[in-house]
Design an enzyme around this catalytic site. Structure first.
Site, PDB file in Angstrom:
ATOM      1  N   GLY A  14      24.027  82.946  29.047  1.00  0.00           N
ATOM      2  CA  GLY A  14      24.859  83.854  29.825  1.00  0.00           C
ATOM      3  C   GLY A  14      24.142  85.029  30.453  1.00  0.00           C
ATOM      4  O   GLY A  14      24.794  85.952  30.948  1.00  0.00           O
ATOM      5  N   LYS A  37      14.446  88.944  39.245  1.00  0.00           N
ATOM      6  CA  LYS A  37      14.148  87.858  38.311  1.00  0.00           C
ATOM      7  C   LYS A  37      12.637  87.729  38.345  1.00  0.00           C
ATOM      8  O   LYS A  37      12.054  87.183  39.279  1.00  0.00           O
ATOM      9  CB  LYS A  37      14.843  86.568  38.768  1.00  0.00           C
ATOM     10  CG  LYS A  37      14.522  85.357  37.934  1.00  0.00           C
ATOM     11  CD  LYS A  37      15.313  85.348  36.650  1.00  0.00           C
ATOM     12  CE  LYS A  37      15.104  84.041  35.919  1.00  0.00           C
ATOM     13  NZ  LYS A  37      16.052  83.833  34.872  1.00  0.00           N
ATOM     14  N   ASP A  50      18.122  81.645  39.820  1.00  0.00           N
ATOM     15  CA  ASP A  50      19.062  82.551  39.177  1.00  0.00           C
ATOM     16  C   ASP A  50      19.372  83.790  40.015  1.00  0.00           C
ATOM     17  O   ASP A  50      20.503  84.265  40.024  1.00  0.00           O
ATOM     18  CB  ASP A  50      18.531  82.982  37.809  1.00  0.00           C
ATOM     19  CG  ASP A  50      18.608  81.883  36.778  1.00  0.00           C
ATOM     20  OD1 ASP A  50      19.325  80.883  37.008  1.00  0.00           O
ATOM     21  OD2 ASP A  50      17.964  82.005  35.722  1.00  0.00           O
TER      22      ASP A  50
END
Length: 57
Positions: A14, A37, A50
């Site tokens: 998560g 990221k 992501d």
């Protein structure tokens, strides 16, 4: 400028969704937000990663 680091000890726990939620809450509160990221494995150059998912959410 405060920095918030979101980390986890496994995949699919998560982190990306949590990052998106925290970023959305900060934006709603009028804060400026940058999501980084630093590294991601297992994604081909033509795949969305992501960071793209955080922006989508």
């Amino acid at each position: 400028m405060p920095v918030l680091v979101i980390t986890g000890t496994n995949t699919e726990v998560g982190k990306t969704v949590t990052t998106a939620a925290v970023a959305a809450a900060a934006l709603a509160a009028g804060r400026s937000v940058a999501v980084l990221k630093a590294a991601q494995t297992g994604v081909r150059p033509d795949e969305r990663g992501d960071a793209d998912e955080v922006a989508r959410l």
